[in-house]
Each structure stands twice: as C-alpha cells, then as structure tokens.
Motif scaffolding. Sequence first.
Motif, mmCIF file in Angstrom:
data_model
loop_
_atom_site.group_PDB
_atom_site.id
_atom_site.type_symbol
_atom_site.label_atom_id
_atom_site.label_comp_id
_atom_site.label_asym_id
_atom_site.label_seq_id
_atom_site.Cartn_x
_atom_site.Cartn_y
_atom_site.Cartn_z
ATOM 1 N N MET A 89 0.833 -1.207 0.000
ATOM 2 C CA MET A 89 0.000 0.000 0.000
ATOM 3 C C MET A 89 0.867 1.256 0.000
ATOM 4 O O MET A 89 0.502 2.276 -0.597
ATOM 5 C CB MET A 89 -0.926 0.015 1.216
ATOM 6 N N ALA A 90 2.018 1.201 0.650
ATOM 7 C CA ALA A 90 2.922 2.351 0.687
ATOM 8 C C ALA A 90 3.453 2.697 -0.703
ATOM 9 O O ALA A 90 3.934 3.810 -0.929
ATOM 10 C CB ALA A 90 4.075 2.085 1.641
ATOM 11 N N GLY A 99 -2.412 -0.436 -6.526
ATOM 12 C CA GLY A 99 -2.375 -1.873 -6.343
ATOM 13 C C GLY A 99 -3.425 -2.288 -5.336
ATOM 14 O O GLY A 99 -3.397 -1.851 -4.188
ATOM 15 N N LEU A 100 -4.357 -3.116 -5.754
ATOM 16 C CA LEU A 100 -5.407 -3.624 -4.884
ATOM 17 C C LEU A 100 -4.982 -4.981 -4.353
ATOM 18 O O LEU A 100 -4.720 -5.904 -5.125
ATOM 19 C CB LEU A 100 -6.717 -3.757 -5.670
ATOM 20 N N TYR A 120 -10.331 1.437 -0.010
ATOM 21 C CA TYR A 120 -11.273 0.456 -0.533
ATOM 22 C C TYR A 120 -11.171 -0.794 0.339
ATOM 23 O O TYR A 120 -10.130 -1.470 0.368
ATOM 24 C CB TYR A 120 -10.938 0.117 -1.988
ATOM 25 N N PHE A 121 -12.237 -1.089 1.082
ATOM 26 C CA PHE A 121 -12.314 -2.290 1.909
ATOM 27 C C PHE A 121 -13.778 -2.542 2.215
ATOM 28 O O PHE A 121 -14.652 -1.777 1.808
ATOM 29 C CB PHE A 121 -11.485 -2.167 3.198
ATOM 30 N N VAL A 133 -9.433 -7.912 1.158
ATOM 31 C CA VAL A 133 -9.632 -7.021 0.008
ATOM 32 C C VAL A 133 -9.277 -5.629 0.505
ATOM 33 O O VAL A 133 -9.958 -5.078 1.371
ATOM 34 C CB VAL A 133 -11.084 -7.053 -0.487
ATOM 35 N N LEU A 134 -8.197 -5.060 -0.026
ATOM 36 C CA LEU A 134 -7.695 -3.820 0.577
ATOM 37 C C LEU A 134 -6.960 -2.951 -0.437
ATOM 38 O O LEU A 134 -6.072 -3.417 -1.158
ATOM 39 C CB LEU A 134 -6.744 -4.152 1.735
ATOM 40 N N TYR A 135 -7.364 -1.694 -0.467
ATOM 41 C CA TYR A 135 -6.586 -0.671 -1.170
ATOM 42 C C TYR A 135 -6.504 0.552 -0.270
ATOM 43 O O TYR A 135 -7.526 0.984 0.306
ATOM 44 C CB TYR A 135 -7.226 -0.264 -2.504
#
Length: 265
Positions: A89-90, A99-100, A120-121, A133-135
């Motif tokens: 994420m960084a 990047g998801l 986004y979660f 599921v994480l952005y």
Amino acid sequence: MRPDIVTFWHGPLDALRLLCLRSQVAAGHNVTVYSFDPLAQLPDGVGNAEAEAILPQAFAERLRPTGPDGVWRDWTTLQFSDFFRMRLMARNAGPNNPGLWLDADVLLLKPVELDPAKPYFAWERPRQLGNSVLYLPSSDPIVAAFMALMQQDELTPDWLALRHRLTFALHKLRGSHRPSDIRLAIYGPAALTALARRAGELHHALPKKSFYAVHAEPKLFFEPRDFSALLGDPEIMGFHVSPKGRGNQRPVPGSLHAWAAERFG
C-alpha cells in the motif's frame, strides 16, 4: 480506475487458490503474486515477483520466531502478510500505479473499480473490517501507522484493544516480549478496523456481502445448495472463500465451488 491486483504467497498454491487467481484475471485485472521462491504452474496472466524487494524475509524473525531449520511456524505467514500488504500500500503513490490487495482465496466475479484517492475495503463482520480485500493510498494514515510501527523493535501497536493489552501483559509476565506471541491477528482485520476508526474512514467500507458473503459459512461455497441469489446479487463483487484445509478438495456437484471450477477452471 481498474487497479492491478497484488498479493503474497509462501509455499505451494493449492487448486482453490489457483482457481481464484484465474477468476481475477478473467475479471480483466493484471495480477501479481509476490513470493520468496518461484511459484510453479501459475495461471496464464498471473505474474510472479520477488517478495524480498518489498519486505525482506528476515522481517519474519521479528514476528513469531522461526524454528532452527528456518521453517515458518504457526502465525508467521499470517502476520508477515499483514505487514507485507501494508508495504505494498505504501507504493500506491500515484493514480497510475494503484495496487489492490486480494487474498489468493478471493474468487472475483466482476472487475473492481476504485478511486485511487480513497480507501477500498469492506465489512467482514458486524464490527470488523476485512483486510483480504484492501486498497489504501500511500498517504493514508493507516499506512503511516504501520510504517511507524515497523520502526519499533517490539512491534507493539498503539491500537491494541484492552483485552489484547491484558493478554500481552500476561505474556510479558511469562517472559514473552513479542505481541505476535498472543497468537491473535492483531496486525490484521482488528488493526485495520481500529486504525480506520481512528482516521475517520469507516464510512468508506462496503457492505459485508460485497466480498464476505460466504467467508464465515464455507458450506455455502463447498456444499450443494441453491446459490443463484448470491450470483444474482449486483452488490456481490466476489467471495473470500477461506478454505481452511479444503483447498485441494474436489468440487462437489451442485456446489458454488463446482460452478466456479466450471467457469474459471
């Protein structure tokens, strides 16, 4: 924007994870799996990248200790991946390079579109976000909190819940100074939820059914039943399957698993 999908895997991939990766490619995403060792027989369209460039394998020594033979044990992979996804994420520093993160056991039904400036979660449980599921943008305070934590020797989060603080205190009395020895996912969904609340970002969370409709009830995926309502729901983007040892199980006819194998296999 349709983001690239990124994830991390340690060890061999089972049939269920390969199926899920194929579904992510079928949804129109570029997919990259990071690993320390080359992964064999990846589906077409799935790339394999060197994990060491994102987070060195030696970082695992600061989590649950490995054995003398170097084998990762117990919660090592789980907790390492919690930090690994935050390092990814960084890197989300611009609108052209989002990047998801999707866990390798997320079966994707349709493409994901996101705003690269916003988190986004989705809710995994009534009061807990999922991090499968994480952005997050690179400038997000959740990312900053994890980057600051990684500078500590003991990796003690300042967001630990009271019950976890008490448990950790008991472990210290027994001679343990690693929060990871608590054997709880303190760097995972609980951490994401606490930090999102602190940052005022819980309102970004999608409904639970967006990705976690079958997560707590694997029989909905693996056993025969009428799953037409799940496939017909426009709010369901995919399923975090969480196979729990059933990754190489042959699909049972009439199950959602069998439907997925026929569609993406």
